[in-house]
Design an enzyme around this catalytic site. Sequence first.
Site, mmCIF file in Angstrom:
data_model
loop_
_atom_site.group_PDB
_atom_site.id
_atom_site.type_symbol
_atom_site.label_atom_id
_atom_site.label_comp_id
_atom_site.label_asym_id
_atom_site.label_seq_id
_atom_site.Cartn_x
_atom_site.Cartn_y
_atom_site.Cartn_z
ATOM 1 N N GLY A 48 1.281 -0.932 0.498
ATOM 2 C CA GLY A 48 0.160 0.240 -0.029
ATOM 3 C C GLY A 48 0.294 1.037 -0.140
ATOM 4 O O GLY A 48 1.924 1.293 0.816
ATOM 5 N N GLN A 105 3.076 9.537 1.205
ATOM 6 C CA GLN A 105 4.049 9.669 1.877
ATOM 7 C C GLN A 105 5.471 9.921 0.389
ATOM 8 O O GLN A 105 6.047 9.272 -0.355
ATOM 9 C CB GLN A 105 4.245 7.959 1.148
ATOM 10 N N CYS A 162 6.001 0.141 7.304
ATOM 11 C CA CYS A 162 5.363 1.333 6.668
ATOM 12 C C CYS A 162 7.043 1.546 5.756
ATOM 13 O O CYS A 162 7.609 1.757 6.621
ATOM 14 C CB CYS A 162 5.509 2.439 7.664
ATOM 15 N N LEU A 163 6.593 1.581 4.726
ATOM 16 C CA LEU A 163 7.308 2.329 3.365
ATOM 17 C C LEU A 163 8.355 3.336 4.367
ATOM 18 O O LEU A 163 9.414 3.824 4.173
ATOM 19 C CB LEU A 163 7.645 2.167 2.254
ATOM 20 N N HIS A 211 -4.468 1.559 7.689
ATOM 21 C CA HIS A 211 -3.175 2.117 7.417
ATOM 22 C C HIS A 211 -2.667 3.435 6.923
ATOM 23 O O HIS A 211 -2.413 4.238 6.620
ATOM 24 C CB HIS A 211 -1.856 1.014 7.580
ATOM 25 N N GLU A 212 -3.751 2.762 4.991
ATOM 26 C CA GLU A 212 -3.410 4.257 4.513
ATOM 27 C C GLU A 212 -4.606 4.825 4.298
ATOM 28 O O GLU A 212 -3.733 6.496 4.836
ATOM 29 C CB GLU A 212 -3.742 3.019 3.146
ATOM 30 N N HIS A 253 -2.718 7.546 6.527
ATOM 31 C CA HIS A 253 -1.841 8.356 6.294
ATOM 32 C C HIS A 253 -1.991 9.768 5.894
ATOM 33 O O HIS A 253 -1.589 10.984 5.948
ATOM 34 C CB HIS A 253 -1.015 7.814 4.987
HETATM 35 ZN ZN ZN Z 1 2.359 3.665 5.730
#
Ligand code: ZN
Length: 161
Positions: free
Chosen positions: A46, A51, A89-90, A131-132, A135
Amino acid sequence: MAIRKIREIGDSVLNKPCKEVTEMTPRIKTLIQDMLDTMYDAYGVGLAAPQVGILKRIVVIDTTGEDPMVLINPKIIEMSGEQTGSEGCLSVPGKSGTVTRPNYVKATALNENMEAIEVEGTELLARAICHELDHLDGVLYVEKVEGELVSAGSYEDEEEL
Ligand code: ZN
């Protein structure tokens, strides 16, 4: 195909609320394609627009590697149950932590053609949607971690979102 730079924790763009998308433009189409490319390139499941430094309410999710989902202005309308598991998380490279999320969520959103859609998911997909969407409100999972952040690779089932 264009890979964008993934912003990392400490970058203030990750702590700001995103704005709704009111119309599809060529720029936003490119952004969505780049977000998908960037997510796959990073082996994430995701990615949210902040991000890659863009404060718009857009997320892409693909928990299976063959079913990309684009959610514009997403809103969770139903949730139930609970799951506690490892999350990464990236934007927080090399780390993971335990987070409790609903086990089922249903959300409304617009797709890349600005058509209203409804999506629902359990387990990893439910976790990814939560999670997304966090963000988009400037919230990172590290604020919700139970216990300590650990080095990634400690769990077999962890995914980066
Ligand atoms: Zn994330």
